[in-house]
Design a protein around this motif. Sequence first.
Motif, PDB file in Angstrom:
ATOM      1  N   GLY A   1       0.642  -1.364   0.027  1.00 15.20           N
ATOM      2  CA  GLY A   1       0.000  -0.129  -0.172  1.00 15.20           C
ATOM      3  C   GLY A   1       0.783   1.268  -0.107  1.00 15.20           C
ATOM      4  O   GLY A   1       0.354   2.386   0.335  1.00 15.20           O
ATOM      5  N   SER A   2       2.118   1.168  -0.178  1.00 11.85           N
ATOM      6  CA  SER A   2       2.762   2.435  -0.165  1.00 11.85           C
ATOM      7  C   SER A   2       3.612   2.594  -1.724  1.00 11.85           C
ATOM      8  O   SER A   2       4.510   3.302  -1.809  1.00 11.85           O
ATOM      9  N   PHE A   3       2.637   2.046  -2.613  1.00  7.42           N
ATOM     10  CA  PHE A   3       3.055   2.522  -4.099  1.00  7.42           C
ATOM     11  C   PHE A   3       2.648   3.925  -4.353  1.00  7.42           C
ATOM     12  O   PHE A   3       1.558   4.581  -4.011  1.00  7.42           O
ATOM     13  N   THR A   4       3.585   4.796  -4.914  1.00 10.29           N
ATOM     14  CA  THR A   4       3.506   6.077  -5.051  1.00 10.29           C
ATOM     15  C   THR A   4       3.189   6.417  -6.749  1.00 10.29           C
ATOM     16  O   THR A   4       3.482   5.769  -7.430  1.00 10.29           O
TER      17      THR A   4
ATOM     18  N   PRO B   1       6.579  16.657  -5.127  1.00 13.11           N
ATOM     19  CA  PRO B   1       6.741  15.305  -4.507  1.00 13.11           C
ATOM     20  C   PRO B   1       6.129  14.775  -3.576  1.00 13.11           C
ATOM     21  O   PRO B   1       5.505  13.660  -3.191  1.00 13.11           O
ATOM     22  N   ALA B   2       5.521  15.833  -2.629  1.00 17.45           N
ATOM     23  CA  ALA B   2       4.684  15.401  -1.449  1.00 17.45           C
ATOM     24  C   ALA B   2       3.355  14.882  -2.264  1.00 17.45           C
ATOM     25  O   ALA B   2       2.766  13.966  -1.558  1.00 17.45           O
ATOM     26  N   GLU B   3       2.729  15.447  -3.207  1.00 18.89           N
ATOM     27  CA  GLU B   3       1.693  15.176  -3.681  1.00 18.89           C
ATOM     28  C   GLU B   3       1.606  13.623  -4.622  1.00 18.89           C
ATOM     29  O   GLU B   3       0.777  12.719  -4.456  1.00 18.89           O
ATOM     30  N   ARG B   4       2.756  13.390  -4.990  1.00 11.70           N
ATOM     31  CA  ARG B   4       2.855  12.357  -5.573  1.00 11.70           C
ATOM     32  C   ARG B   4       3.108  10.908  -4.477  1.00 11.70           C
ATOM     33  O   ARG B   4       2.654   9.749  -4.948  1.00 11.70           O
TER      34      ARG B   4
ATOM     35  N   GLN C   1       1.664  11.171  -1.497  1.00 13.49           N
ATOM     36  CA  GLN C   1       0.441  11.229  -0.614  1.00 13.49           C
ATOM     37  C   GLN C   1      -0.717  11.869  -1.300  1.00 13.49           C
ATOM     38  O   GLN C   1      -1.044  12.918  -1.350  1.00 13.49           O
ATOM     39  N   PRO C   2      -1.221  11.293  -2.452  1.00 12.88           N
ATOM     40  CA  PRO C   2      -2.479  11.594  -3.132  1.00 12.88           C
ATOM     41  C   PRO C   2      -3.587  12.107  -2.226  1.00 12.88           C
ATOM     42  O   PRO C   2      -4.463  12.884  -2.657  1.00 12.88           O
ATOM     43  N   ASP C   3      -3.626  11.505  -0.997  1.00 12.79           N
ATOM     44  CA  ASP C   3      -4.900  12.095  -0.395  1.00 12.79           C
ATOM     45  C   ASP C   3      -4.692  13.729   0.162  1.00 12.79           C
ATOM     46  O   ASP C   3      -5.737  14.172   0.408  1.00 12.79           O
ATOM     47  N   ILE C   4      -3.521  14.221  -0.198  1.00 11.89           N
ATOM     48  CA  ILE C   4      -3.680  15.753   0.221  1.00 11.89           C
ATOM     49  C   ILE C   4      -4.017  16.475  -0.935  1.00 11.89           C
ATOM     50  O   ILE C   4      -4.093  17.786  -1.108  1.00 11.89           O
ATOM     51  N   ILE C   5      -4.269  15.951  -2.189  1.00  7.91           N
ATOM     52  CA  ILE C   5      -4.602  16.624  -3.280  1.00  7.91           C
ATOM     53  C   ILE C   5      -6.079  16.964  -3.336  1.00  7.91           C
ATOM     54  O   ILE C   5      -7.056  16.276  -3.473  1.00  7.91           O
ATOM     55  N   ASP C   6      -6.462  18.465  -2.910  1.00  9.83           N
ATOM     56  CA  ASP C   6      -7.852  18.863  -2.870  1.00  9.83           C
ATOM     57  C   ASP C   6      -8.213  19.516  -3.928  1.00  9.83           C
ATOM     58  O   ASP C   6      -7.413  19.566  -5.190  1.00  9.83           O
ATOM     59  N   SER C   7      -9.399  20.247  -4.095  1.00  8.05           N
ATOM     60  CA  SER C   7      -9.835  21.131  -5.081  1.00  8.05           C
ATOM     61  C   SER C   7      -8.934  22.172  -5.741  1.00  8.05           C
ATOM     62  O   SER C   7      -8.536  22.179  -6.885  1.00  8.05           O
TER      63      SER C   7
END
Length: 491
Positions: free
Chosen positions: A323-326, A379-382, A384-390
């Motif tokens: 589950g750590s696939f980026t 890099p952070a968004e790649r 942790q996709p959960d942080i990608i908001d509108s």
Amino acid sequence: MFDTLTGRFETAFARLRGKGRLSASDVDEALREIRVALIEADVNLDVVAGLTERIRQRAVGEELSRVLDPAQQVVKIVLSELTATLGGEQLAIDYAPKPPTVILLAGLQGAGKTTNAAKLAQWFLRQGRSPLLVGADLQRPAAVDQLRTLADRVGVPVFSHPRNPVKAASASLAEAARSGRDVVIVDTAGRLSVDAEMMDQARRISKAVRPHYTFLVVDSTVGSDAVNMARAFHETLKLDGVILTKLDGDARGGAALSVREVVGCPIAFASVGEKLEDFEPFHPDRLASRILGMGDVETLIDKAEAAFEAEQAEETAARLLEGSFTFDDFLSTMNQVLGMGNLRSIMSMMPGMSQQLRGADIDESRITRITGMIHSMTPAERAQPDIIDSSRRRRIAAGSGCRPNDVKSLVDQFKQMRSMMKGFGGLGGGGGGGGKRRAAASRSAATRQSSRSKAKRRGSSGRITPRGPQPVSKAPLTLPGLEKGDWPGLN
């Protein structure tokens, strides 16, 4: 390139299926369809007659056993005879006991001699050899400059002479011995058509270097005309093999199916694309399988092994199950897939895909759009996709030329795929032991992560999975933008 030919063969075989027993008239009807297919593909008429007659003799004789379905037996016979027509076996290169091994390339102008000289040099590099390219084409303006440009990309030296092509070729042997090069590839001049001056120059160069192999570079799009040209060169130079170019183009296949049987020399290599990497030894059995719509699994495996590093693939698979696939992992995997060739070529090697791909427009620009969206992420968004908001979606869309909804769709599919694969990695069966097994799997994942970290600190690589066979889920895997039913250009 063989779409039309493949379609005709499939039509002929379809008429045979479902019949419990085949009569001579059934076989003749199928052979008429095959004969028309070969003539439309611009195969030499003598080759067409010989191939169909051999198929008929075997199909109506004792070989049509009752063990297999008769239609399947006919397919087997056609595959066997088609393979024999293409050469039967792959040409093996034997190196000279006293280096260098000399390769002479000849052919008409425009067939791709210079480009394929560089491709051949790169192929020898992958075999652990040290090639030297020789520019003996002084007729075409900037031919040697083109060779030097390609050689720089490959990483091999070029030797030439400013005025005399024969001196350039003969002096290259001493240069190879001086610089420790064990393969010499001589690129000769061509013309728009066969003429006495070109043939005389090629003959003098051949006499000067005494090549171990003389390869004729043939444009596969010229059809059966390639046979007449090959025959003329063979009478002058005694060819050892043929390099077929532009096999990825809109060619009907006549040259590939004619040159071996008419001229008598095998097809040694095939150029299957514009990139320097799109060059491979010719396998008659594999091409015959592709022509009959059976795919080419062996070449697909070879390409995958060349494109994917085993250790990197294992680490990526482990992160996928943990589950750590980026998005970085996904981008790396996608680039490796594209490194195997264009999508149409890759998919056509899969059994049963040729019919579905016929007439389809494979839009690789969709892969480019996905890549652009990922490159527009931080890099952070790649990671942790959960942080990608509108607001982040709007910024990513603006940076990649896409719509925010496209970014949302990509992120949602990626997270769904990652969650699903994590579930597969934690499966341990039903009952109360499932939680313990999932916990054990988590500890095992942590152990593997720790092992990788220690290995990196030591400057070496270590195993990241236990020894022995690993359980593999049979559930289908989909990737963002490439899920079932949503292949680029096919929906």
